[in-house]
Design a protein around this motif. Structure first.
Motif, PDB file in Angstrom:
ATOM      1  N   GLY A  67       1.984   3.810  12.108  1.00 23.21           N
ATOM      2  CA  GLY A  67       1.275   2.890  11.454  1.00 23.21           C
ATOM      3  C   GLY A  67       0.119   3.556  10.909  1.00 23.21           C
ATOM      4  O   GLY A  67      -0.611   3.233   9.661  1.00 23.21           O
ATOM      5  N   ALA A  68      -0.533   4.781  11.451  1.00 27.40           N
ATOM      6  CA  ALA A  68      -1.607   5.320  10.894  1.00 27.40           C
ATOM      7  C   ALA A  68      -1.014   6.257   9.730  1.00 27.40           C
ATOM      8  O   ALA A  68      -1.675   6.040   8.676  1.00 27.40           O
ATOM      9  CB  ALA A  68      -2.219   6.346  11.911  1.00 27.40           C
ATOM     10  N   ILE A  69      -0.118   6.680   9.852  1.00 27.51           N
ATOM     11  CA  ILE A  69       0.528   7.467   8.676  1.00 27.51           C
ATOM     12  C   ILE A  69       0.898   6.680   7.334  1.00 27.51           C
ATOM     13  O   ILE A  69       0.581   6.929   6.301  1.00 27.51           O
ATOM     14  CB  ILE A  69       1.746   8.286   9.116  1.00 27.51           C
ATOM     15  N   GLY A  70       1.520   5.647   7.853  1.00 27.75           N
ATOM     16  CA  GLY A  70       1.914   4.213   6.905  1.00 27.75           C
ATOM     17  C   GLY A  70       0.732   3.964   5.945  1.00 27.75           C
ATOM     18  O   GLY A  70       0.598   3.612   4.829  1.00 27.75           O
ATOM     19  N   GLY A  71      -0.322   3.750   6.932  1.00 28.79           N
ATOM     20  CA  GLY A  71      -1.365   3.039   6.201  1.00 28.79           C
ATOM     21  C   GLY A  71      -2.219   4.063   5.194  1.00 28.79           C
ATOM     22  O   GLY A  71      -2.708   3.650   4.202  1.00 28.79           O
ATOM     23  N   VAL A  72      -2.145   5.195   5.626  1.00 34.96           N
ATOM     24  CA  VAL A  72      -2.935   6.405   4.794  1.00 34.96           C
ATOM     25  C   VAL A  72      -2.157   6.413   3.624  1.00 34.96           C
ATOM     26  O   VAL A  72      -2.353   6.437   2.422  1.00 34.96           O
ATOM     27  CB  VAL A  72      -2.915   7.650   5.315  1.00 34.96           C
ATOM     28  N   THR A  73      -0.829   6.608   3.711  1.00 33.33           N
ATOM     29  CA  THR A  73      -0.001   6.662   2.770  1.00 33.33           C
ATOM     30  C   THR A  73       0.150   5.387   1.621  1.00 33.33           C
ATOM     31  O   THR A  73      -0.116   5.768   0.384  1.00 33.33           O
ATOM     32  CB  THR A  73       1.524   6.954   3.132  1.00 33.33           C
ATOM     33  N   GLY A  74       0.167   4.514   1.974  1.00 32.60           N
ATOM     34  CA  GLY A  74       0.064   3.189   1.338  1.00 32.60           C
ATOM     35  C   GLY A  74      -1.212   3.131   0.599  1.00 32.60           C
ATOM     36  O   GLY A  74      -1.202   2.814  -0.421  1.00 32.60           O
ATOM     37  N   GLY A  75      -2.408   3.086   1.245  1.00 33.16           N
ATOM     38  CA  GLY A  75      -3.520   3.524   0.700  1.00 33.16           C
ATOM     39  C   GLY A  75      -3.733   4.409  -0.521  1.00 33.16           C
ATOM     40  O   GLY A  75      -4.140   4.115  -1.535  1.00 33.16           O
ATOM     41  N   VAL A  76      -3.209   5.563  -0.283  1.00 38.32           N
ATOM     42  CA  VAL A  76      -3.276   6.460  -1.372  1.00 38.32           C
ATOM     43  C   VAL A  76      -2.501   5.973  -2.489  1.00 38.32           C
ATOM     44  O   VAL A  76      -2.686   6.166  -3.727  1.00 38.32           O
ATOM     45  CB  VAL A  76      -2.767   8.008  -0.905  1.00 38.32           C
ATOM     46  N   ILE A  77      -1.401   5.415  -2.014  1.00 38.04           N
ATOM     47  CA  ILE A  77      -0.636   5.083  -3.393  1.00 38.04           C
ATOM     48  C   ILE A  77      -0.893   3.875  -4.036  1.00 38.04           C
ATOM     49  O   ILE A  77      -1.277   3.777  -5.281  1.00 38.04           O
ATOM     50  CB  ILE A  77       0.955   4.513  -2.729  1.00 38.04           C
ATOM     51  N   GLY A  78      -1.704   2.993  -3.250  1.00 32.70           N
ATOM     52  CA  GLY A  78      -2.345   1.817  -3.787  1.00 32.70           C
ATOM     53  C   GLY A  78      -3.742   2.165  -4.709  1.00 32.70           C
ATOM     54  O   GLY A  78      -4.009   1.544  -5.878  1.00 32.70           O
ATOM     55  N   SER A  79      -4.296   3.298  -4.280  1.00 29.27           N
ATOM     56  CA  SER A  79      -5.364   3.917  -5.171  1.00 29.27           C
ATOM     57  C   SER A  79      -4.950   4.358  -6.723  1.00 29.27           C
ATOM     58  O   SER A  79      -5.640   4.700  -7.302  1.00 29.27           O
ATOM     59  CB  SER A  79      -6.036   5.037  -4.388  1.00 29.27           C
ATOM     60  N   THR A  80      -3.896   4.398  -6.634  1.00 30.00           N
ATOM     61  CA  THR A  80      -3.119   4.997  -8.057  1.00 30.00           C
ATOM     62  C   THR A  80      -2.789   3.704  -8.950  1.00 30.00           C
ATOM     63  O   THR A  80      -2.528   4.113 -10.163  1.00 30.00           O
ATOM     64  CB  THR A  80      -1.950   5.959  -7.979  1.00 30.00           C
ATOM     65  N   GLY A  82      -4.174   0.493 -11.032  1.00 30.31           N
ATOM     66  CA  GLY A  82      -5.245  -0.448 -11.587  1.00 30.31           C
ATOM     67  C   GLY A  82      -6.191   0.298 -11.804  1.00 30.31           C
ATOM     68  O   GLY A  82      -6.486   1.687 -11.628  1.00 30.31           O
ATOM     69  N   GLN A  83      -7.441  -0.331 -12.145  1.00 31.08           N
ATOM     70  CA  GLN A  83      -8.589   0.019 -12.231  1.00 31.08           C
ATOM     71  C   GLN A  83      -9.812  -0.697 -11.533  1.00 31.08           C
ATOM     72  O   GLN A  83      -9.511  -2.058 -11.248  1.00 31.08           O
ATOM     73  CB  GLN A  83      -9.298   0.207 -13.631  1.00 31.08           C
ATOM     74  N   GLY A  84     -10.931  -0.345 -11.270  1.00 31.85           N
ATOM     75  CA  GLY A  84     -12.224  -1.062 -10.746  1.00 31.85           C
ATOM     76  C   GLY A  84     -11.557  -1.721  -9.401  1.00 31.85           C
ATOM     77  O   GLY A  84     -11.280  -1.195  -8.688  1.00 31.85           O
ATOM     78  N   HIS A  85     -12.209  -3.204  -9.296  1.00 32.61           N
ATOM     79  CA  HIS A  85     -11.899  -3.976  -8.554  1.00 32.61           C
ATOM     80  C   HIS A  85     -10.257  -4.094  -7.987  1.00 32.61           C
ATOM     81  O   HIS A  85      -9.857  -4.236  -6.987  1.00 32.61           O
ATOM     82  CB  HIS A  85     -12.548  -5.419  -8.753  1.00 32.61           C
ATOM     83  N   GLY A  86      -9.634  -4.219  -8.939  1.00 34.10           N
ATOM     84  CA  GLY A  86      -8.072  -4.268  -8.844  1.00 34.10           C
ATOM     85  C   GLY A  86      -7.473  -3.232  -8.029  1.00 34.10           C
ATOM     86  O   GLY A  86      -6.769  -3.281  -7.237  1.00 34.10           O
ATOM     87  N   ARG A  87      -8.087  -1.787  -8.328  1.00 30.31           N
ATOM     88  CA  ARG A  87      -7.698  -0.631  -7.916  1.00 30.31           C
ATOM     89  C   ARG A  87      -7.932  -0.787  -6.298  1.00 30.31           C
ATOM     90  O   ARG A  87      -7.250  -0.345  -5.268  1.00 30.31           O
ATOM     91  CB  ARG A  87      -8.215   0.480  -8.328  1.00 30.31           C
ATOM     92  N   ASP A  88      -9.383  -1.229  -5.964  1.00 30.47           N
ATOM     93  CA  ASP A  88      -9.609  -1.538  -4.516  1.00 30.47           C
ATOM     94  C   ASP A  88      -8.792  -2.272  -3.747  1.00 30.47           C
ATOM     95  O   ASP A  88      -8.476  -2.120  -2.581  1.00 30.47           O
ATOM     96  CB  ASP A  88     -11.065  -2.019  -4.488  1.00 30.47           C
ATOM     97  N   LEU A  89      -8.358  -3.431  -4.538  1.00 30.59           N
ATOM     98  CA  LEU A  89      -7.278  -4.415  -3.712  1.00 30.59           C
ATOM     99  C   LEU A  89      -6.267  -3.666  -3.662  1.00 30.59           C
ATOM    100  O   LEU A  89      -5.349  -4.092  -2.582  1.00 30.59           O
ATOM    101  CB  LEU A  89      -7.371  -5.784  -4.659  1.00 30.59           C
ATOM    102  N   ALA A  90      -5.779  -2.961  -4.625  1.00 30.49           N
ATOM    103  CA  ALA A  90      -4.254  -2.330  -4.664  1.00 30.49           C
ATOM    104  C   ALA A  90      -4.320  -1.476  -3.198  1.00 30.49           C
ATOM    105  O   ALA A  90      -3.276  -1.145  -2.630  1.00 30.49           O
ATOM    106  CB  ALA A  90      -3.918  -1.705  -5.826  1.00 30.49           C
ATOM    107  N   THR A  91      -5.503  -0.771  -3.287  1.00 30.37           N
ATOM    108  CA  THR A  91      -5.516   0.387  -1.926  1.00 30.37           C
ATOM    109  C   THR A  91      -5.668  -0.323  -0.699  1.00 30.37           C
ATOM    110  O   THR A  91      -4.860   0.093   0.083  1.00 30.37           O
ATOM    111  CB  THR A  91      -7.063   1.205  -2.156  1.00 30.37           C
ATOM    112  N   ILE A  92      -6.045  -1.560  -0.461  1.00 31.49           N
ATOM    113  CA  ILE A  92      -6.365  -2.026   0.757  1.00 31.49           C
ATOM    114  C   ILE A  92      -4.891  -2.738   1.074  1.00 31.49           C
ATOM    115  O   ILE A  92      -4.317  -2.537   2.209  1.00 31.49           O
ATOM    116  CB  ILE A  92      -7.249  -3.261   0.928  1.00 31.49           C
TER     117      ILE A  92
END
Length: 157
Positions: A67-80, A82-92
């Motif tokens: 779960g920890a590895i998946g969470g970090v990986t998903g967060g990094v991928i999500g951070s790539t 969109g932009q601004g608030h959309g990027r934050d939501l994608a990261t979460i």
């Protein structure tokens, strides 16, 4: 390939390697010995298999690393994305989805098919041993019951 794509591929490789490593960490196999169990005298009893029941052997620890590895990986991928608030939501969202997928993979890797084997020992005692279903064992089979100094017991033909 840009820097972001190579970073994502690197993270996927790390996650895959970690999951494969976790899948091989524990064993209740009749054919697998830990380093500590090698070259240790074991007691041997013999007997006849009375019954065999299929069971599921589940890891005793709840999934954490996956779960920890998946969470970090998903967060990094999500951070790539969109932009601004959309990027934050994608990261979460990526972190939550990655954590769920990673935990599910780790849980599946820690679950194995097993046998609950009832053995009537030649000494007159009856014992039950649960181990991985990696060796075909049937009622009526003559078997050896190996017990290590640490109490680990396995059935062998």
């Amino acid at each position: 390939m840009n820097r972001s794509e190579s970073g994502i591929k690197f993270i996927f490789c790390i996650m895959a390697a970690a999951m494969l490593t976790m899948a091989g960490c524990a064993s209740s196999s009749s054919n697998v010995y830990t380093h500590e169990q090698a070259m240790q005298a074991q007691t041997v009893d013999t007997g006849t298999v009375a019954s065999v029941k299929s069971v599921i052997i589940q890891a005793s620890k709840p999934p954490v690393a996956g779960g920890a590895i998946g969470g970090v990986t998903g967060g990094v991928i999500g951070s790539t994305i969109g932009q601004g608030h959309g990027r934050d939501l994608a990261t979460i969202g990526g972190a939550l989805a990655g954590a769920a997928v990673g935990a599910a993979i780790e849980h599946k890797a820690g679950t194995k098919n097993g046998f609950e084997i009832v053995v009537n020992l030649d000494s007159g005692r009856t014992i039950v041993v649960v181990q991985e279903a990696d060796v075909p064992i049937s009622p009526g089979d003559r078997v050896r019951v190996l017990t290590a100094p640490d109490g680990t017991t396995r059935i062998s033909k």
